[in-house]
Design an enzyme around this catalytic site. Structure first.
Site, PDB file in Angstrom:
ATOM      1  N   LYS A 126       1.078  -1.043  -0.065  1.00 52.80           N
ATOM      2  CA  LYS A 126      -0.100   0.083   0.088  1.00 52.80           C
ATOM      3  C   LYS A 126       0.968   1.106  -0.061  1.00 52.80           C
ATOM      4  CE  LYS A 126      -4.371   1.083   0.191  1.00 52.80           C
ATOM      5  NZ  LYS A 126      -5.591   0.201  -0.243  1.00 52.80           N
ATOM      6  N   ASP A 166      -7.222   4.258  -4.451  1.00 49.06           N
ATOM      7  CA  ASP A 166      -7.691   4.171  -3.002  1.00 49.06           C
ATOM      8  C   ASP A 166      -8.333   5.591  -3.016  1.00 49.06           C
ATOM      9  OD1 ASP A 166      -7.809   2.328  -0.469  1.00 49.06           O
ATOM     10  OD2 ASP A 166      -7.339   4.268   0.269  1.00 49.06           O
TER      11      ASP A 166
HETATM   12  P1  NDP Z   1     -13.121   7.866  -2.813  1.00 41.38           P
HETATM   13  O1  NDP Z   1     -11.939   8.844  -2.407  1.00 41.38           O
HETATM   14  O2  NDP Z   1     -13.723   7.832  -4.067  1.00 41.38           O
HETATM   15  O3  NDP Z   1     -14.206   8.454  -1.641  1.00 41.38           O
HETATM   16  C1  NDP Z   1     -13.915   8.123  -0.140  1.00 41.38           C
HETATM   17  C2  NDP Z   1     -15.228   8.662   0.533  1.00 41.38           C
HETATM   18  O4  NDP Z   1     -15.120   8.631   1.884  1.00 41.38           O
HETATM   19  C3  NDP Z   1     -15.735  10.204   0.274  1.00 41.38           C
HETATM   20  O5  NDP Z   1     -17.099  10.287   0.247  1.00 41.38           O
HETATM   21  C4  NDP Z   1     -15.020  10.621   1.440  1.00 41.38           C
HETATM   22  O6  NDP Z   1     -15.782  11.700   1.731  1.00 41.38           O
HETATM   23  C5  NDP Z   1     -15.201   9.833   2.413  1.00 41.38           C
HETATM   24  N1  NDP Z   1     -14.252  10.026   3.467  1.00 41.38           N
HETATM   25  C6  NDP Z   1     -12.649   9.762   3.260  1.00 41.38           C
HETATM   26  N2  NDP Z   1     -12.294   9.983   4.296  1.00 41.38           N
HETATM   27  C7  NDP Z   1     -13.036  10.321   5.343  1.00 41.38           C
HETATM   28  C8  NDP Z   1     -12.950  10.618   6.741  1.00 41.38           C
HETATM   29  N3  NDP Z   1     -11.645  10.762   7.351  1.00 41.38           N
HETATM   30  N4  NDP Z   1     -14.207  10.879   7.408  1.00 41.38           N
HETATM   31  C9  NDP Z   1     -15.287  10.882   6.632  1.00 41.38           C
HETATM   32  N5  NDP Z   1     -15.529  10.476   5.528  1.00 41.38           N
HETATM   33  C10 NDP Z   1     -14.407  10.277   4.706  1.00 41.38           C
HETATM   34  O7  NDP Z   1     -12.312   6.447  -2.010  1.00 41.38           O
HETATM   35  P2  NDP Z   1     -12.973   5.034  -2.298  1.00 41.38           P
HETATM   36  O8  NDP Z   1     -14.356   5.021  -2.350  1.00 41.38           O
HETATM   37  O9  NDP Z   1     -11.910   4.431  -3.134  1.00 41.38           O
HETATM   38  O10 NDP Z   1     -12.477   4.308  -0.679  1.00 41.38           O
HETATM   39  C11 NDP Z   1     -13.394   4.183   0.213  1.00 41.38           C
HETATM   40  C12 NDP Z   1     -12.813   3.167   1.084  1.00 41.38           C
HETATM   41  O11 NDP Z   1     -12.828   1.769   0.380  1.00 41.38           O
HETATM   42  C13 NDP Z   1     -11.370   3.324   1.723  1.00 41.38           C
HETATM   43  O12 NDP Z   1     -11.431   2.745   3.070  1.00 41.38           O
HETATM   44  C14 NDP Z   1     -10.594   2.211   0.708  1.00 41.38           C
HETATM   45  O13 NDP Z   1      -9.449   2.126   1.272  1.00 41.38           O
HETATM   46  C15 NDP Z   1     -11.426   1.387   0.518  1.00 41.38           C
HETATM   47  N6  NDP Z   1     -11.427   0.662  -0.642  1.00 41.38           N
HETATM   48  C16 NDP Z   1     -11.328   1.156  -1.782  1.00 41.38           C
HETATM   49  C17 NDP Z   1     -11.188   0.254  -3.039  1.00 41.38           C
HETATM   50  C18 NDP Z   1     -11.163   0.927  -4.181  1.00 41.38           C
HETATM   51  O14 NDP Z   1     -10.990  -0.062  -5.262  1.00 41.38           O
HETATM   52  N7  NDP Z   1     -11.235   2.476  -4.376  1.00 41.38           N
HETATM   53  C19 NDP Z   1     -11.017  -1.033  -2.960  1.00 41.38           C
HETATM   54  C20 NDP Z   1     -11.186  -1.681  -1.363  1.00 41.38           C
HETATM   55  C21 NDP Z   1     -11.358  -0.852  -0.600  1.00 41.38           C
HETATM   56  P3  NDP Z   1     -14.914  13.484   1.417  1.00 41.38           P
HETATM   57  O15 NDP Z   1     -15.191  13.645  -0.167  1.00 41.38           O
HETATM   58  O16 NDP Z   1     -15.436  14.447   2.112  1.00 41.38           O
HETATM   59  O17 NDP Z   1     -13.335  13.340   1.747  1.00 41.38           O
HETATM   60  O1  2IT Z   2      -7.861  -1.564  -0.744  1.00 38.32           O
HETATM   61  C1  2IT Z   2      -7.676  -2.031  -1.901  1.00 38.32           C
HETATM   62  O2  2IT Z   2      -7.975  -3.055  -2.128  1.00 38.32           O
HETATM   63  C2  2IT Z   2      -7.772  -1.338  -2.818  1.00 38.32           C
HETATM   64  N1  2IT Z   2      -7.716   0.186  -2.562  1.00 38.32           N
HETATM   65  C3  2IT Z   2      -7.780  -1.571  -4.367  1.00 38.32           C
HETATM   66  C4  2IT Z   2      -6.146  -1.931  -4.625  1.00 38.32           C
HETATM   67  C5  2IT Z   2      -5.800  -2.397  -5.959  1.00 38.32           C
HETATM   68  O3  2IT Z   2      -4.706  -2.578  -6.221  1.00 38.32           O
HETATM   69  O4  2IT Z   2      -6.795  -2.477  -6.837  1.00 38.32           O
END
Ligand code: NDP
Ligand code: 2IT
Length: 444
Positions: A126, A166
């Site tokens: 990561k 992420d």
């Molecule tokens: P994005 O940046 O697309 O969206 C993040 C969302 O979470 C936004 O709505 C953001 O609000 C909110 N957020 C972020 N930080 C905070 C905080 N400290 N407090 C409150 N709200 C918060 O990210 P993703 O959707 O990609 O990721 C969301 C979660 O999913 C994370 O935990 C990530 O690690 C996990 N994840 C993502 C994957 C992927 O493929 N993208 C795969 C697996 C897991 P705001 O816009 O106000 O910051």
């Molecule tokens: O938390 C996760 O699994 C991710 N942000 C996606 C990682 C990836 O390599 O697609």
């Protein structure tokens, strides 16, 4: 003191000021007790738990860039290459002001077991930076991404370490990073996933984490005799994971009534309008306060509050430690039957324990959100064979992977006498494969 407790204590002593990393290690190791007890002599002699909790390497670097006023800004970049026993390091890059080494280490540690659960050949890593893409111009984001890659390029590669998106890192950022890597290295390879479709990206990668979350949730409910159709769902977050979780939930006949961001949350009694959400978040890059302009019947509230809304299923899809004990109590009191984590470690240890004690079906993030990284691995396969698969082909492989993950963790929980404890099941199933690979490869 038992081996598990010794290693937890060692991790805390050796890595002070990294509470999220301690939390992730504690959750995994405590649920591995039955496996460790069975193999204690070998694991101790091989220092297996000490090795698996120590990253292969941690890279930390300066990221200087020039803002639109001509001012030089300096951020810190990180890449933690945690474990490559079963494949090249794989995991996202988080761009958020809260990023520090402890957060990247917790995410990298989780990624080892998540990637193993996918049954695809990917190790755990990561990275990220404390850079905040919010409010920055496209040019500022581009020069930051270029500067970030100017250092990171030395450590990544299609067979070495393959970063992805992420929080804060989406298609735009991956595009700029890919362009810079190609320029510096002079090679065209699948070094990053989540790329645009015209330059090596995979169909369905954008949707994969949210869709995968729903495929796994549906299978978990089905194996407990429950149909997802007709259920009311609360989702937190409004980014990549939340948006496509909402979309798939609706396709499966459920009603999603909430989404949130770091400022506030929306309640839409008629069901979240995903097209409006996408326009607000993906096109305008605006805040959720705008949602009311599209749906006058909805409510916007400042602050936290999603978990106080009555629902059958809760899907935390924002960030770590966003579902607290008081939220778990509200969910149980309101008759919730299932929680599945779209985000990484969104539920605190106390809240998880409370939900499980109250017989809520609980799917941990390393299983429930594995669809994103699994589809990244499918993108790597397509890049290697220089072919692109159809949306249907990728989506159907994703469904198969998520269903398989659920049954693997369900079986692992049953094998170790903790039927229905999907946290233990996921940790055990993810760990076994990595542990066996590490033992087979000797001390390295
Ligand atoms: P994005 O940046 O697309 O969206 C993040 C969302 O979470 C936004 O709505 C953001 O609000 C909110 N957020 C972020 N930080 C905070 C905080 N400290 N407090 C409150 N709200 C918060 O990210 P993703 O959707 O990609 O990721 C969301 C979660 O999913 C994370 O935990 C990530 O690690 C996990 N994840 C993502 C994957 C992927 O493929 N993208 C795969 C697996 C897991 P705001 O816009 O106000 O910051
Ligand atoms: O938390 C996760 O699994 C991710 N942000 C996606 C990682 C990836 O390599 O697609």
């Amino acid at each position: 003191m038992g081996y598990v407790d010794e290693v937890i204590e060692r991790v805390i002593t050796k890595n002070p000021s990294e509470p999220e990393f301690h939390q992730a290690v504690r959750e995994v190791l405590e649920s591995l007790r039955p496996v460790v007890e069975k193999n204690e002599e070998v694991y101790r002699r091989e220092a297996l738990l000490e090795r698996i909790t120590e990253p292969d390497r941690q890279i930390k670097f300066r990221v200087p860039w020039v803002d639109d006023q001509g001012q030089v800004q300096v951020n810190t970049g990180y890449r933690v290459q945690f474990n490559n026993a079963i494949g090249p390091y794989k995991g996202g890059l988080r761009l958020h002001p809260s990023v520090n080494i402890g957060i990247i280490k917790f995410l990298g540690f989780e990624q080892i077991f998540k990637n193993s659960l996918t049954c695809l050949p990917i190790g755990g890593g990561k990275g990220g930076s404390d850079f905040d893409p919010k409010g920055k111009s496209d040019r500022e984001v581009m020069v930051f991404c270029q500067s970030f890659i100017n250092e990171l390029y030395k450590y990544i590669g299609a067979d070495e370490d393959v970063p992805a998106g992420d929080i804060g890192t989406g298609a735009r950022e991956i595009g700029y990073m890919f362009g810079q890597y190609k320029k510096i290295r002079g090679v065209y390879e699948g070094v990053l996933t989540g790329k645009g479709l015209s330059y090596g990206g995979s169909l369905a990668r954008t949707e994969a984490t949210g869709y995968g979350l729903l495929y796994l949730t549906k299978e978990m409910l089905k194996s407990n005799g429950i149909d997802i159709s007709g259920k009311t769902i609360c989702i937190s977050g409004s980014g990549n994971v939340a948006t496509y979780a909402a979309q798939k939930a609706q396709q499966l006949g459920a009603k999603v009534v909430t989404v949130s961001d770091s400022n506030g949350w929306v309640y839409d009694p008629d069901g979240i309008d995903v097209a409006a959400l996408k326009e607000i978040k993906e096109v305008k890059r605006a805040r959720l306060t705008e949602y009311k302009n599209y749906r006058p019947n909805s409510e916007y509230h400042e602050g936290r509050g999603v978990w106080q809304v009555k629902c059958d299923i809760a899907l935390p899809c924002a960030t770590q430690n966003e579902l607290l004990l008081e939220d778990a109590k509200a969910l149980v009191a309101n008759g919730c039957i299932a929680v599945a984590e779209g985000a990484n470690m969104p539920t605190t240890l106390e809240a998880t324990k409370y939900l499980q004690e109250n017989k809520i079906l609980f799917a941990p993030g390393k299983a429930a959100n594995a669809g994103g990284v699994a589809t990244s691995a499918l993108e790597m396969s397509q890049n290697s064979e220089r072919l692109s698969w159809s949306f249907e082909e990728v989506d159907s492989k994703l469904q198969g992977i998520m269903i398989n993950i659920f049954h693997n963790l369900d079986d692992a929980a049953k094998r170790y006498g903790c039927e229905g404890d999907y946290v233990a099941g996921a940790n055990i199933a993810g760990f076994e494969k990595v542990a066996n690979a590490m033992l087979a490869q000797g001390v390295c």
